[in-house]
Design a protein around this motif. Sequence first.
Motif, PDB file in Angstrom:
ATOM      1  N   GLU A 199       6.710  23.362 -40.566  1.00 30.98           N
ATOM      2  CA  GLU A 199       6.197  22.285 -39.727  1.00 30.98           C
ATOM      3  C   GLU A 199       6.771  22.342 -38.314  1.00 30.98           C
ATOM      4  N   VAL A 203       4.656  22.575 -34.764  1.00 27.94           N
ATOM      5  CA  VAL A 203       4.885  21.639 -33.661  1.00 27.94           C
ATOM      6  C   VAL A 203       5.232  22.407 -32.385  1.00 27.94           C
ATOM      7  N   GLN A 207       2.969  22.736 -28.920  1.00 31.36           N
ATOM      8  CA  GLN A 207       3.607  22.052 -27.800  1.00 31.36           C
ATOM      9  C   GLN A 207       3.860  23.002 -26.635  1.00 31.36           C
ATOM     10  N   LYS A 226       1.379  18.728 -42.739  1.00 28.35           N
ATOM     11  CA  LYS A 226       2.290  19.193 -41.695  1.00 28.35           C
ATOM     12  C   LYS A 226       1.726  18.950 -40.289  1.00 28.35           C
ATOM     13  N   LYS A 228      -0.429  16.425 -39.405  1.00 31.16           N
ATOM     14  CA  LYS A 228      -0.960  15.069 -39.243  1.00 31.16           C
ATOM     15  C   LYS A 228      -0.617  14.472 -37.878  1.00 31.16           C
ATOM     16  N   ASN A 229       0.567  14.792 -37.358  1.00 30.96           N
ATOM     17  CA  ASN A 229       1.011  14.205 -36.094  1.00 30.96           C
ATOM     18  C   ASN A 229       0.706  15.065 -34.867  1.00 30.96           C
ATOM     19  N   ILE A 230       0.064  16.215 -35.065  1.00 32.61           N
ATOM     20  CA  ILE A 230      -0.242  17.079 -33.916  1.00 32.61           C
ATOM     21  C   ILE A 230      -1.729  17.419 -33.852  1.00 32.61           C
ATOM     22  N   ARG A 233      -3.556  18.344 -30.570  1.00 32.55           N
ATOM     23  CA  ARG A 233      -3.296  19.611 -29.881  1.00 32.55           C
ATOM     24  C   ARG A 233      -4.182  20.746 -30.407  1.00 32.55           C
ATOM     25  N   LEU A 247      -5.540  14.008 -44.636  1.00 32.58           N
ATOM     26  CA  LEU A 247      -5.183  13.863 -43.223  1.00 32.58           C
ATOM     27  C   LEU A 247      -5.686  12.552 -42.620  1.00 32.58           C
ATOM     28  N   THR A 248      -6.826  12.085 -43.066  1.00 32.51           N
ATOM     29  CA  THR A 248      -7.433  10.898 -42.462  1.00 32.51           C
ATOM     30  C   THR A 248      -7.163   9.617 -43.240  1.00 32.51           C
ATOM     31  N   GLN A 268      -8.448  11.573 -32.625  1.00 35.33           N
ATOM     32  CA  GLN A 268      -7.078  12.071 -32.543  1.00 35.33           C
ATOM     33  C   GLN A 268      -6.933  13.141 -31.472  1.00 35.33           C
TER      34      GLN A 268
END
Length: 368
Positions: A199, A203, A207, A226, A228-230, A233, A247-248, A268
Motif C-alpha cells: 500500500e 501511495v 503521489q 489498498k 481506497k484513499n488514492i 490519483r 471500494l464504494t 473521487q
Amino acid sequence: MTNREQEIIELIRKNPMITQNELSEKLSITRSSVAVHITNLMKKGVIKGKCYLLNDEPYVCVVGGANIDIQGFPGEQLVMNDSNPGSVKISYGGVGRNIAENISRLGIQTRLITAVGNDDYGRGLLEAAGKCGMDMKHSLISDEYPTPIYLSILDEEGDMKVAIAQMAVLEKISPEFIENRRQLIKRAQLCVIDTNLPEKTLVYLTQEFPEMDFYLDTVSTAKAVKVKNILGRLHTIKPNRLESEKLTGIPITDEESLRRSGEYFLKQGVRRVVISLGGKGTYYRDGKNEFILETEKAKVVNATGAGDAFMAGMVYASLNQISPVETIRLSAAASKLALSHENTINPEMSVENIKILMEENYHVKRLS
C-alpha cells in the motif's frame, strides 16, 4: 557495443542522475575512462541530452506482480474435499506480468518492474520475458525471498474455485526501490499498476508522479482496499462487481446501483471506470460517456488471465486514441481470446486476432 558500455548503460538505467565519479567507483575504472565510454555512447546515439537519458522508443511501464502459476484442472466435475483426477499446468503469471506480456504481444514496447527470487523460477521468468520482447531488467532479484507462486484449483467450467498466493517478495518493492527507477517511470507513456504492490508503494507512486496516467488493476477484493484513499490519483480503474462494492460500499443489485457506483468513482477523481459484470457484460463510464457493452457468452477454457488481457486491450486502445465503445469492444475481444486457451497468456494474442473476434455480435446500452 562493448561489454563495458553495456555495464554503463545498465547503471544509467537504474539511476539516470548517476555521476561519472559514481560510475567509476562502481566499475572500478578511472573517471577519464568513464568519460570516454560516455562520449562513445553519445556518438552511437544510445545516450542523449543531460542526465544520461537513454534514447529508447516510446514505452508503457507496468509495476506489479510476477509469479509462477500452478493450475489444477479437474477431468470431470470438481469434487471438494477429495482428490480429483485431472491435469496440472505450470506457466508464468502474475497480474502485472500478464498485463505486460499481453501489451507486448500487441506490439507495444513494455517495461515491467516487479520482484522475483534469485532461484530457477525467477531466472525462468526473466528469460521468458526476453523471448516475448518484454523488458524486466529493472526488476528486483531477491536472495532473501523466493519467486512468488500462485497455486489455484479450477472447476470443470474453467473458473477458479480456490487459490493460495505466495507473494512475500513483492513487499520489497518499496518507495525507495521505486525512487531509484524514477526516470524510467516518469518517461513512460502511461503506467499500469496492480494491488499486489504494498500500500505504501501505491501511495508513493501515485503521489510522486502526479502527471502520469495510472491504470489500476484491483486484483482482488482483499487487495483492492489498498487504493481506497488514492482513487483520485488514478486515470483508469478496472474492478469487477465485488471489488467495486468493496471500494464504494454500494451493493450492485441493478442498473441504478451500478450507475451510482460509477458516479462514486468519478466524484473521487477517477477519470474512467470500467466494471466487469461477468457474463452480463462490461459497464463503462467517464466524464462524457456511460454505457454497458453486452457481448456473446464466451466458451471458457481458463478464466485466469481474462482480466489481464482486458487491461492490455484498454492500454492499446488508449495509445491509439480509439473511441470509448470501440475500446471496450477491443478489450472484451482480447479477454475472450484469453479465455479460449488453457495458458494464462494465449500465445495467439495479437491485434489481428482480436479484430477477428470484434466482428462477433455485441450490443451497446447507452445510459446517458
